[in-house]
Design an enzyme around this catalytic site. Structure first.
Site, PDB file in Angstrom:
ATOM      1  N   CYS A  83      39.563  28.758  38.585  1.00 30.33           N
ATOM      2  CA  CYS A  83      39.135  30.151  38.608  1.00 30.33           C
ATOM      3  C   CYS A  83      39.453  30.818  39.932  1.00 30.33           C
ATOM      4  O   CYS A  83      39.521  32.047  40.012  1.00 30.33           O
ATOM      5  CB  CYS A  83      37.637  30.240  38.319  1.00 30.33           C
ATOM      6  SG  CYS A  83      36.637  29.077  39.257  1.00 30.33           S
TER       7      CYS A  83
ATOM      8  N   GLU B 214      31.128  34.103  34.424  1.00 33.68           N
ATOM      9  CA  GLU B 214      32.288  34.121  35.315  1.00 33.68           C
ATOM     10  C   GLU B 214      33.508  34.285  34.427  1.00 33.68           C
ATOM     11  O   GLU B 214      33.790  33.424  33.587  1.00 33.68           O
ATOM     12  CB  GLU B 214      32.370  32.829  36.115  1.00 33.68           C
ATOM     13  CG  GLU B 214      33.527  32.786  37.085  1.00 33.68           C
ATOM     14  CD  GLU B 214      33.804  31.385  37.567  1.00 33.68           C
ATOM     15  OE1 GLU B 214      34.985  30.990  37.548  1.00 33.68           O
ATOM     16  OE2 GLU B 214      32.852  30.687  37.957  1.00 33.68           O
TER      17      GLU B 214
END
Length: 500
Positions: free
Chosen positions: A295, A258
């Site tokens: 995020c 990620e």
């Protein structure tokens, strides 16, 4: 309880190379040597068959024991995490609850066989022109897994976080590369896992942790021939470097990374007419949550220019200008944020006036405005600035808004702020947005990732390196499994879940 050592083959071992932590009164942490990384990988391979051969019930009990042992060390984990990261007590207690909840969720998952996606095609001996054999398919653990702790989630995405929980549930031994920003917190959680290994009589190579700042330890892990898959949450530059190493190996392996996202929001006309100020205030709260170090931080708001855009901007700016400075997680994150803000100031109009932060690693939010034409023309404006930095992108018309959507890179999330009257516009955007993100939201803010079966936390590159994979939710276990088909195999040799 912190020893400042690495857990390898059930033993806490040191090294001559120490990294001291100012946050923990000069506590030293042994940096793993190349030989120790090699030993950990070989031990993980040695114990892979023994651990993956444990019953699903035994692995479920083990996961629940890890959660229980984390609860036993709860206060110490929280206090250490606060000292290392500057995160508040409530945030860390909530994150610990999420972490233990993930462990128990995967324990529940593997007590049933649904996650194995079992398929059976019975024999058709009389079929012409050729008979069909008996075929049965299940999923098996892929092998030893390397997991990289994340800087912004010292618990939920680190030592016993989602990657570790799902890999252990699948039957894979795990080697964690602890993040240097919270090495003490990482070690305490490793103590909890080591205790659970002892209680449940699991092989000593089931879980290991190696510490190391810089990229040497991480590079050695992903290049080691005994590692079969990697889980990573972090920066685009660091993740891409490890991804390249994984695919340059003689035997390439999957890298589930990620890597970042600006998580744009599209504010549609009727919603703006009805509640532009409310959207602006809500965005400010989401943007500054945890100093913007999520995020899923919504860094871009796309809207038609005009009076309602001005209302949203005014509401957001008012909230941001009143926001107190917040401490960021590391010197590196803080310096990168400040540099990102300086770069943005050369490219766009800054509409906030928050002043300058004064504390150690402290930062203040910043909001910028730019036209859609300028935003589309400058790819730098799509790059994530990790922190509470936001961009208002003003479009001349809906066609320009759709053109901007077409230009988006891969995202973890995209949000639509809309009323019922915006549905027609929303329908024209959805085919575009579905190609761009792993999670689509309506009338909310993406800073909050529910841990459940239907969650998708991933997206097209550069949001993540595999658009099919999630790092949150029960589907995350699929990353550490591989399909195996059995043809005309007698029951005595079949996995239990495939037997008649």
């Amino acid at each position: 309880m912190i020893l400042g050592k690495n857990l390898i083959d059930g033993n806490w071992v040191g090294s001559d190379n120490l990294r001291t932590s100012d946050d923990l009164a000069g506590q030293g942490f042994a940096q793993a040597t190349a030989a120790q990384v090699d030993e950990a990988c070989r031990v993980a391979r040695r114990d892979f068959r023994a651990y993956s051969g444990k019953s699903r019930a035994e692995r479920a009990t083990f996961l629940r024991n890890i959660a229980d042992q984390m609860d036993v060390l709860g206060d110490e984990i929280t206090q250490t995490g606060m000292a290392e990261t500057g995160l508040p007590e409530a945030r860390l207690m909530g994150e610990r609850g999420r972490t233990t909840g993930q462990l128990r969720m995967f324990a529940d998952l593997i007590e049933e066989t649904g996650y194995l996606d079992i398929r059976k095609d019975g024999a058709l001996p009389d079929r012409t022109p050729l008979p069909r054999p008996d075929l049965r398919l299940t999923h098996k653990a892929i092998g030893p897994v390397a997991v990289f702790g994340a800087s912004n989630f010292p618990l939920a995405f680190s030592t016993a976080g989602g990657d570790t929980a799902s890999a252990l549930a699948a039957g894979c031994p795990v080697i964690v590369k602890g993040h240097s920003a919270h090495a003490g917190t990482a070690e305490l959680v490793a103590h909890a896992i080591a205790k659970a290994i002892e209680i449940c009589e699991m092989p000593s190579g089931t879980f290991q942790i190696v510490q190391g700042s810089g990229r040497e330890v991480g590079s050695a892990l992903v290049k080691h021939p005994e590692i079969t898959a990697v889980g990573f949450t972090g920066s685009l530059a660091g993740g891409r470097a490890l991804y390249n190493l994984c695919h340059a190996r003689p035997q390439p392996i999957p890298f589930y990374g990620e890597l970042g996202s600006v998580n744009p929001m599209f504010c549609l006309p009727e919603a703006m007419a009805a509640r532009a100020a409310e959207i602006g205030t809500g965005w400010a709260a989401s943007l500054t949550m945890g100093a913007g170090q999520f995020c899923t931080n919504p860094g871009v708001a796309v809207m038609l220019k005009g009076p309602f855009a001005d209302v949203l901007e005014t509401a957001c700016v008012t909230s941001l200008n009143e926001t107190a400075e917040q401490k960021m997680l590391t010197d590196g994150i803080h310096d990168a944020y400040e540099q990102g803000i300086r770069d943005f100031r050369e490219l766009m109009i800054e509409v906030t006036s928050c002043g300058a932060a004064s504390g150690k690693r402290a930062a203040l939010p910043a909001l910028f405005r730019v036209s859609a034409v300028e935003w589309i023309a400058n790819p730098k404006l799509q790059h994530e600035v990790f922190g509470a930095a936001g961009i208002i992108v003003q479009c001349d018309d809906l066609d320009q808004m759709r053109a901007l959507a077409e230009c988006l890179e891969g995202q973890l999330t995209i949000t639509l702020h809309m009323n019922d009257e915006d549905a027609l516009i929303g329908r024209t955007l959805m085919p575009i947005l579905e190609e761009k993100a792993g999670r689509l939201l309506a009338n909310g803010f993406p800073t909050g990732v529910e841990v459940c079966s239907a969650m998708m936390h991933g997206g097209p590159y550069p949001a993540s390196t595999d658009v099919r994979a999630t790092s949150v939710g029960t589907l995350g276990i699929a990353r550490w499994l591989r399909p195996v088909s059995y043809q005309n195999m007698p029951d005595a040799l079949l996995p239990d879940e495939l037997k008649v």
